[in-house]
Scaffold this motif. Structure first.
Motif, short mmCIF file in Angstrom:
data_model
loop_
_atom_site.label_atom_id
_atom_site.label_comp_id
_atom_site.label_asym_id
_atom_site.label_seq_id
_atom_site.Cartn_x
_atom_site.Cartn_y
_atom_site.Cartn_z
N LEU B 312 -30.57 -30.43 -25.10
CA LEU B 312 -31.79 -29.64 -25.29
C LEU B 312 -31.57 -28.58 -26.36
O LEU B 312 -32.40 -28.41 -27.26
N LEU B 313 -30.44 -27.88 -26.25
CA LEU B 313 -30.21 -26.79 -27.20
C LEU B 313 -30.01 -27.31 -28.61
O LEU B 313 -30.30 -26.62 -29.58
N VAL B 314 -29.48 -28.55 -28.71
CA VAL B 314 -29.30 -29.09 -30.05
C VAL B 314 -30.64 -29.52 -30.64
O VAL B 314 -30.97 -29.20 -31.78
N PHE B 315 -31.43 -30.23 -29.83
CA PHE B 315 -32.62 -30.86 -30.40
C PHE B 315 -33.89 -30.05 -30.16
O PHE B 315 -34.88 -30.25 -30.86
N ARG B 316 -33.90 -29.23 -29.16
CA ARG B 316 -35.11 -28.45 -28.89
C ARG B 316 -34.71 -27.08 -28.36
O ARG B 316 -34.92 -26.76 -27.19
N PRO B 317 -34.13 -26.24 -29.23
CA PRO B 317 -33.57 -24.97 -28.75
C PRO B 317 -34.61 -24.05 -28.14
O PRO B 317 -34.26 -23.12 -27.42
#
Lengths: 350, 332
Positions: B312-317
């Motif tokens: 999540l943090l990589v792709f949709r922070p």
């Protein structure tokens, strides 16, 4: 430096001419274009000396000192700031200008001394209390509130907002109308500063110069009496500098007292009515801008009193030690090892 | 296939159960602290524990009525917030973080200690304090009800109903506050305190108000949890729950009104779904016993959640509800 050369031309008193004998205010107004530089006229006859009393001081500083450990960052004996004028505060790096700003606005507490605004003692006030009295500041490193929009940044500056109290915030009816008024005022200011097109953008995406503009506009939202600008032109391109200068002059037209820190002497000469020079925490000179460049103390502070001598005690010690060492070498100690050892132990100044 | 549907149903219950409410309320509080005001509260569970024990001690130890217990719980959360805030809110943000994490752990150890046993029940905790609340339910709490294939006891349903009403109430409160000038000041404090001070706002007061508000919301989470389980045991209030609530908040999107709520529901759903799903797959032999035994599932599901949060943090922070533009601004 295109702005009003006439005013300065008419006022370019030589260093020898005593200010008391300077041109009279009537000639100044006859020079025309410059709207009303009341402060400049009022300050015209003052002697160019440190701590001189002003006719109508807004801020009075008395015997303020602030030291950090062994270093005395600020030691100001007496300073008055004329109401309705633009006072430039200059000095070499580390002269204590920003520290003085911090003290005056409550962001830092002095070791001794007192200062007042409009006769009210500001000594023990915290920053927000100082701001509520009408003394607002900007920061050297611009503090735009990145994740708020430009308009929200502006609205934050408004004073006496009903909706800012926790309980009243819950009843929108109580603050809607005030919010609307504030928004109109904010939009007016944004238009003046040419930021109105950006009102819904996050402040974080503005350029450095636009942030400076926003910070100044935000400070004006609070209807201040005194505006303190810490290096408003630093890192701003020349075109924007001109527009910022214009805004600062507008503040004076509106009767505000402006104090600003600046390194660009052209800017200082252009807009200030009075210049205060600090060096090593002390005020070393005061006077109208044209008096400053000829002032010996100022030249000394910027370039060093003896251009070939060290500035600090430590440096002096080091140079002396080096001289001693080279003397010792000349005295015939072959490679001079003991001498150099002495230097390194001295020079590291433990 | 039927196992999968089972897993969905069990997880669906978790989606709406009192544990989701518990995490949602914790996360709403943390959202006020961290998401809006920028206060690093790493001890939100301490507020929840005071909430739960506020009721438990008042009712089963002191014999007070349930609603007085609720007031005691709120009051103790306010006192805790003041105690935490008074010394630390004038300092940099990290000091509050240190103090809250220490207090959360310290309070739990104090509550489970032998010397506190006469009041808190020690490691065994307290029970039998929610009777008068459950009795308020307008339906028969002894019966079990089937809703969409999941089975709920009448009591569970009642707690869940009131709990979700509380979640809605606090969500509306936060929504209203954050669109008001009060919310603007608080968000500005998150961005830069000194700028806000220079504009004439009493930053300390605002931070304290936010700390108290978020703490009280967290205390309500603890109350729902204690009433839902019917017992208050100090070791239920491990500080790991604070970080799970942070996880829920990040998942949903910080500084978004619905972020913590949806985040908490999804987090619980994923945890429960992974649990039942994995167990089903293991018992069916789809996953060989040598690779994973059903005793590992409880841990593995957290690993899965962790991997999910990382992705999540990589792709949709910005989380589910966040504004990517806004989050990327903060790459300081």
């Amino acid at each position: 430096m295109p702005a009003d050369p006439t005013a300065h031309g008419a006022h370019a008193a030589g260093p020898d001419e005593t200010p008391a004998a300077g041109p009279t205010p009537t000639r100044e107004s006859a020079a025309g274009r410059t709207p009303q530089r009341l402060a400049q006229a009022a300050l015209k006859d003052l002697p160019w000396e440190v701590g001189v009393a002003k006719p109508d001081p807004a801020i009075v500083v008395d015997k303020v000192t602030r030291s950090f450990g062994g270093l005395t960052a600020v030691s100001v004996d007496h300073l008055e700031v004329q109401r309705g004028g633009i006072t430039g505060l200059i000095g070499p790096n580390g002269a204590g200008k920003t520290t003085l700003f911090n003290l005056l606005t409550g962001f830092d507490q002095p070791n001794t001394g007192s200062w007042s605004f409009d006769g009210r003692d500001l000594g023990k006030l915290s920053p927000h209390q100082v701001a509520r009295l009408g003394v607002v500041r900007t920061f050297q490193l611009t503090k735009a509130l990145s994740r708020l929009t430009v308009l929200q940044n502006m609205l934050l500056g408004a004073q006496g907002q009903r909706g800012e109290s926790f309980l009243r915030a819950l009843v929108p009816g109580g603050w809607r109308s005030q919010e609307k008024e504030n928004t109109e005022r904010a939009m007016d200011l944004l238009r003046r500063f040419k930021l109105d097109a950006k009102k819904d953008d996050f402040a974080g995406i503005l350029s450095g110069g636009q942030r400076k503009l926003l910070e100044m506009a935000r400070a004006l939202m609070s209807d201040p009496k005194v505006v303190m600008l810490d290096e408003p032109m630093a890192g701003v391109n020349p075109a924007l500098t001109q527009s910022l200068l214009g805004h600062v002059k507008d503040l004076r037209e509106e009767g505000m007292t402006v104090i600003f820190v600046e390194h660009d002497m052209d800017v200082v000469r252009d807009i200030s009515d009075w210049v205060v020079v600090m060096a090593a925490g002390k005020i070393i000179a005061e006077g109208p801008p044209e008096s400053i460049s000829q002032n010996k103390a100022v030249v000394d502070a910027y370039l060093g009193a003896h251009h070939d001598a060290p500035l600090t005690v430590e440096e002096e010690d080091r140079v002396l030690a080096e001289a001693d060492a080279s003397l010792a070498r000349e005295d015939g100690l072959p490679p001079g090892r003991p001498g150099t050892d002495e230097i390194s132990s001295d020079g590291s100044t433990r | 296939m039927s196992d999968l549907i089972d897993a969905f149903q069990v997880a669906g219950k978790a989606f709406f159960g009192f544990q989701a409410i518990f995490f949602a309320l914790l996360a709403i509080g943390i959202n006020v602290h961290f998401g809006y005001t920028g206060l690093l509260n790493f001890g939100q569970i301490a507020f929840a524990m005071l909430g739960g024990f506020g009721i438990a001690i008042s009712v089963s130890q002191w014999g007070l009525p349930f609603w007085v217990g609720v007031l005691v719980a709120i009051g103790s959360a306010v006192v805790l917030a003041l105690l935490l805030g008074l010394p630390t809110l004038r300092l940099r943000a990290d000091y509050l973080a240190i103090v809250t994490i220490a207090v959360a752990e310290g309070l739990r150890l104090l509550f489970r200690s032998v010397s506190a046993t006469p009041v808190t029940g020690g490691t065994r905790g307290l029970s039998a304090f929610n009777g008068s609340f459950i009795a308020l339910a307008p339906w028969d709490t002894q019966k079990r009800y089937n809703i969409l294939g999941t089975s709920w006891s009448g009591g569970e349903l009642w707690v869940a109903l009131i709990g979700w009403l509380l979640v809605i109430l606090f969500t509306l409160l936060v929504w209203q506050l954050m669109r008001s000038p009060w919310g603007r000041v608080v968000k500005a404090i998150r961005e830069d305190e000194d700028a806000v001070r220079a504009l004439g706002k009493n930053v300390y007061n605002y931070k304290m108000q936010a700390l108290v508000l978020g703490g009280v919301i967290g205390a309500f989470g603890g109350m729902v949890y204690a009433v839902g389980t019917g017992s208050a045991i100090p070791d239920q209030y491990q500080n790991a729950n604070t970080f799970l609530a942070y996880g829920a908040l990040i998942l949903g999107g910080a500084a978004r009104v619905l972020g913590p709520v949806i985040g908490a529901m999804l987090l619980l759903f994923i945890l429960q779904f992974a649990d039942t799903g994995l167990r089903a797959l293991i018992s069916n032999g789809v996953i060989p016993d040598t690779l994973l035994s059903s005793t590992d599932v409880a841990q593995i599901r957290f690993v899965l959640v962790g991997i999910g949060l990382m992705l999540l943090l990589v792709f949709r922070p910005q989380g589910i509800f966040g504004d990517r533009r806004e989050v990327m601004l903060d790459a300081r």
